[in-house]
Structures are given as C-alpha cells and as structure tokens.
Design a protein around this motif. Structure first.
Motif, PDB file in Angstrom:
ATOM      1  N   TYR A 386      46.273  97.376   3.933  1.00 27.42           N
ATOM      2  CA  TYR A 386      45.904  98.494   3.069  1.00 27.42           C
ATOM      3  C   TYR A 386      47.185  99.135   2.552  1.00 27.42           C
ATOM      4  O   TYR A 386      48.112  99.409   3.327  1.00 27.42           O
ATOM      5  N   ILE A 393      42.660 106.972   2.819  1.00 32.86           N
ATOM      6  CA  ILE A 393      42.423 105.721   3.527  1.00 32.86           C
ATOM      7  C   ILE A 393      41.073 105.773   4.232  1.00 32.86           C
ATOM      8  O   ILE A 393      40.835 106.669   5.042  1.00 32.86           O
ATOM      9  N   PRO A 394      40.168 104.843   3.943  1.00 35.34           N
ATOM     10  CA  PRO A 394      38.896 104.815   4.677  1.00 35.34           C
ATOM     11  C   PRO A 394      39.128 104.412   6.128  1.00 35.34           C
ATOM     12  O   PRO A 394      40.186 103.876   6.474  1.00 35.34           O
ATOM     13  N   THR A 395      38.156 104.663   6.967  1.00 29.96           N
ATOM     14  CA  THR A 395      38.270 104.306   8.380  1.00 29.96           C
ATOM     15  C   THR A 395      38.485 102.803   8.530  1.00 29.96           C
ATOM     16  O   THR A 395      37.777 102.001   7.922  1.00 29.96           O
ATOM     17  N   ILE A 396      39.478 102.444   9.332  1.00 25.15           N
ATOM     18  CA  ILE A 396      39.792 101.038   9.597  1.00 25.15           C
ATOM     19  C   ILE A 396      39.327 100.691  11.005  1.00 25.15           C
ATOM     20  O   ILE A 396      39.634 101.413  11.965  1.00 25.15           O
ATOM     21  N   LYS A 400      40.083  96.035   9.625  1.00 28.46           N
ATOM     22  CA  LYS A 400      39.369  95.924   8.357  1.00 28.46           C
ATOM     23  C   LYS A 400      38.672  97.248   8.037  1.00 28.46           C
ATOM     24  O   LYS A 400      38.498  98.091   8.913  1.00 28.46           O
ATOM     25  N   ILE A 401      38.285  97.398   6.780  1.00 29.67           N
ATOM     26  CA  ILE A 401      37.609  98.630   6.363  1.00 29.67           C
ATOM     27  C   ILE A 401      36.235  98.709   7.021  1.00 29.67           C
ATOM     28  O   ILE A 401      35.438  97.767   6.929  1.00 29.67           O
ATOM     29  N   THR A 403      32.490  99.803   7.304  1.00 29.22           N
ATOM     30  CA  THR A 403      31.408 100.196   6.396  1.00 29.22           C
ATOM     31  C   THR A 403      30.176 100.534   7.207  1.00 29.22           C
ATOM     32  O   THR A 403      29.974 100.030   8.312  1.00 29.22           O
ATOM     33  N   THR A 409      31.712 103.505   2.876  1.00 28.98           N
ATOM     34  CA  THR A 409      32.828 103.732   3.791  1.00 28.98           C
ATOM     35  C   THR A 409      32.776 105.170   4.303  1.00 28.98           C
ATOM     36  O   THR A 409      31.855 105.926   4.009  1.00 28.98           O
ATOM     37  N   ALA A 416      32.654  99.483   0.034  1.00 26.58           N
ATOM     38  CA  ALA A 416      33.552  98.336   0.229  1.00 26.58           C
ATOM     39  C   ALA A 416      32.750  97.098   0.581  1.00 26.58           C
ATOM     40  O   ALA A 416      31.638  97.177   1.125  1.00 26.58           O
ATOM     41  N   CYS A 420      37.600  92.159   3.094  1.00 21.90           N
ATOM     42  CA  CYS A 420      38.330  93.332   3.597  1.00 21.90           C
ATOM     43  C   CYS A 420      37.505  94.146   4.583  1.00 21.90           C
ATOM     44  O   CYS A 420      38.012  95.070   5.213  1.00 21.90           O
ATOM     45  N   THR A 421      36.219  93.826   4.717  1.00 23.55           N
ATOM     46  CA  THR A 421      35.362  94.504   5.686  1.00 23.55           C
ATOM     47  C   THR A 421      35.067  93.571   6.856  1.00 23.55           C
ATOM     48  O   THR A 421      35.298  92.362   6.777  1.00 23.55           O
TER      49      THR A 421
END
Length: 452
Positions: A386, A393-396, A400-401, A403, A409, A416, A420-421
């Motif tokens: 990222y 920044i969304p929660t990782i 990965k992101i 969802t 997100t 997302a 990447c998720t």
C-alpha cells in the motif's frame, strides 16, 4: 516508432515466430464439437455447476442456447454475470469448479461437460451489433476505480451499465491487470486481453487514466472528495522473499515481472532466456506458468522445486500435468537453503535441504543436495504494497485490505476487491465477481441515500 519496409517484414516475422511458440494450449471447439458437447448437458434444474461458479453464471441456460444454435444469446447469458467471460473461459480452473460439480462425474464415464470450452465457443463466436448491454439513465454520480485489472474492469462496467460515470486510474500503460501482464502467454494468446478491454469499455461512460498510480499521481483523500464512491483494486505489487544467501544476484528473477516482459515482447531478442538450466521456486499457477514458458522458450532443463508435496501444491492437478507435459521436472519436499555462484558472480547451482511433515509442521533435515542452474525464478507469492505517501489507509489484515459486507472497507464510501483483498482465492473469476458485487453495493448505497 517508424519502420521501413524491410524492418516491418522482419518485425512481422519475429512476432509470428513468437506467436507460433505460444499457440493456444486449449484449442477452441469446432461448431460440430460444440453441438455434440452441448447435447451432453442435462440442464439440471438445481444445477450444482452454477453453485460452484464464483460468478454464478447460469450454465445450463447458456449451454441450452448453444444447443439451439443461439451463440449470441448464450454469450449474453454469460456476460450478464461475468463481463470477462471470454478470458475466464481460458484461464479459469474449471476442473476444480463448475466441471468438478457436473453431475456427469457421477456416471460410469466420469466425464463432465466441457463447460469452459463451451463458454469460450459462445463468447468467441457471438455476433453483437453493438455492446450487449445498454447504459441506464444517467444517475449523475461519479465513481473512481483504482486499478484496471479484472476486479476494476468488472466494477467499472457494472457501474456504467447502471448509469454511473466511472473514471479508472491505472498505474500501467495498458488496462487488463494480470490478464495483460501476468497470465501465461499460451493461455491468453496474441492480443486477446486488450480486445476484451476494448469490448468492456465500449459500453461507454468509462474513462481510463493510464500511468496514474495511487500514492504518486493521485491520493485517496482527493478521490473521496471528488467522487461519490471509490473502488480499490490495486492488486499485489511485491514478490515474497526467499530469505536465503545470494538472493540478490541479478540472475535471481521475479517470475511475474518476467511473464510481463514476455507478454509485452515483440521478439525473442528482447528477453533473457537461460539456455541450459533454470530453477523455479513455488507451487502455484505462476510457478507452473513460468516453468512451462521457459521450456517453450528453449531452456533445456527446468526444475520446479517446492518445500512440501504435490498434494499440497496450490496449482491444480491439471496445471501440474501441464508442467509434466512440458517435461518440467517437479522436485518436492525440498527447501531452498542458498544460491551458489562462481568467482564471476555467475549462478552455478542452488542448494536445498530435504523436508518432511511432523504433526502437521514442516521440518527440514540435514540431507542436502544441489540443482544446477544458470537462473532462478521466484514464484513464492506476492504481497501488497500500500503506497506509503497515502495518509488514508483502510484496515489491513494479514497484509491485505480487509473488507466487510459487500466489499466495503473500514473507510466509508471506499470499497475494495481482487487480489489486494483476502477474500476468496486469487482467481480471475473471483476478482470479476468481487468487482461486480462492489458495483452493486455502491449503486445501492448511492441510490438509497438519494431516495432518503
């Protein structure tokens, strides 16, 4: 680039030679073959193949259309659920999805209907006068899609179909994501990936900004201000490390990057090709893809090495058989220890230790062996990177992101999907479905809030 006549002829010959080297691994069905194959379908009422399809295509319906010589109708049924049905027919592991669920497997013949090839027959031969779907009345809403891979294109297309205006921001020179840059050249041949992109964009209402990367050229904070919703489909950018000695040698290569170079090359002189021997580290489809392509390019001996057994490989049995058909040597229960080179820095071999499982945990032994090689190709998985400059920044989760319901997100209005998720398997068809679901969720959120 301007070519004179001789250069143009030479270029054409080189391109032809490259295309011949990477002919389609699964030749298309003829009309007669498709007719016979479509007649084998039972058109099940509660079809298990539909349940097994990540994009929920009405498989019995499109096969029935093929049987009735309505290829355009069959293709439209496919595209209603999966706008990338053409590429998915070529790259989807149907052998572990719809075809594995086919009731024909329970009969004495144990031969499922060839759903993937029938899907390709329909999408390849449909005759649409324009785009198969019209755009709905404009909603006046604008959505930003970051990344023009399968998830991003699927999301953009469905949003455009629902009447929204979409702007896609793509870091590369071309759209398509892994279909353009990361799939084996013998699966998506010649210019198919870009032809599919053109087909998707022809619905209208979609603008693509190329060479525009998140964290460099655009910021998520700005996108949230300028658009009614944002969909992130940024893929995976980094290759995982082996964490072994001499891994930084220039002949230790990233498999995904090499496949990208191969898919964009117009002639073999643009590529480094190890002539005598190469080692591929990995157990997934990318490892199989790179190993088979090296054999096609002329590498004499290619050894694919994995630390566990064949049963634990993420590549399907079908993909493993493709590797064996290409005379790729598969060496399992072997863990990389170090990469060896001579005084001039030229790779000579790679050292491995034998491994085994003990109470479910992988253990290495003192028994070691070397495999000769002049190049090593890493295919041990990719990681998301990222962009550091991004303040929002969304929660990782697990790299990965994360969802939640309908691909949302942790940031309001930001969705997302794709690699990447951490949702589902890293398959093109999964990415397409996630993009579609996100588009439907975005549409519902925007229209319901407007009603309120």
């Amino acid at each position: 680039m301007v070519m004179n006549t001789d250069d143009s002829v030479s270029y054409s010959q080189q391109q032809l030679a490259l295309n011949q080297m990477f002919k389609d691994i699964n030749p298309a069905l003829s009309a007669q073959q498709a007719g016979i194959e479509s007649s084998r379908c039972y058109y099940c009422y509660d079809a298990p193949c539909i349940k097994a399809c990540p994009s929920k295509i009405n498989i019995p319906s499109f096969i029935a259309s093929i049987h009735n010589d309505d290829l355009t109708g069959a293709a439209k049924t496919i595209y209603q659920e999966n706008i990338m049905g053409g590429s998915c027919a070529r790259v989807c592991p149907t052998e572990i999805l719809c075809e594995q669920a086919c009731v024909r497997n329970h009969e004495e013949e144990k031969m499922p209907v060839k759903i993937g090839l029938l899907q390709r027959h329909a999408t390849d031969n449909a005759k649409f006068s324009g785009h198969p779907f019209d755009r709905a009345v404009s909603t006046g809403k604008k959505i930003a899609v970051v990344g023009a891979g399968p998830a991003g294109l699927s999301c953009a297309h469905r949003l455009a179909h629902l009447g929204h205006d979409v702007e896609v921001f793509e870091a590369q020179e071309k759209a398509g994501g892994l279909n353009e840059y990361g799939i084996a050249k013998y699966k998506l041949t010649e210019n198919f990936a870009q032809e599919e992109v053109d087909f998707i964009l022809s619905i209208g209402g979609i603008t693509v900004h190329y060479e525009t990367a998140l964290g460099k050229d655009i910021r998520l904070t700005q996108l949230k201000e300028d658009f009614d919703a944002v969909f992130l489909s940024i893929g995976l950018q980094n290759t995982a490390s082996l964490y072994i000695e001499n891994e930084d040698n220039e002949m230790v290569l990233n498999s995904v990057e090499y496949i990208k170079e191969l898919r964009q090359a117009s002639d073999l002189d643009q590529l480094f090709i190890p002539k005598d021997s190469a080692v591929v580290i990995g157990a997934g489809n990318t490892a199989i893809d790179i190993a088979c392509q090296l054999k096609r390019l002329g590498t004499e001996e290619v050894t694919l090495v994995y630390r566990r057994g064949e049963a634990q490989m993420s590549a399907t049995a079908h993909e493993q058989q493709i590797a064996k058909n290409h005379q790729v040597r598969i060496k399992t229960w072997s863990q990389p220890e170090k990469i060896n080179h001579d005084e001039d820095g030229q790779l000579t071999s790679m050292t491995f230790s034998k491994t085994y499982l003990e109470q479910g945990k992988l253990k290495s032994t003192d028994e070691q062996f070397d495999v000769n090689c002049s190049a090593v190709f890493k295919a041990v998985g990719q990681k998301m990177a990222y962009p550091e400059p991004e303040k929002l920044i969304p929660t990782i989760s697990n790299g990965k992101i994360a969802t939640f319901h309908n691909q949302l997100t942790s940031i309001e209005g930001v969705f997302a999907g794709g690699d990447c998720t951490g949702v589902g398997q890293d398959l093109t068809v999964e990415a397409v479905q996630q993009g579609k679901l996100a588009a439907l969720a975005i549409h519902q959120e925007l229209t319901s809030s407007e009603d309120k």
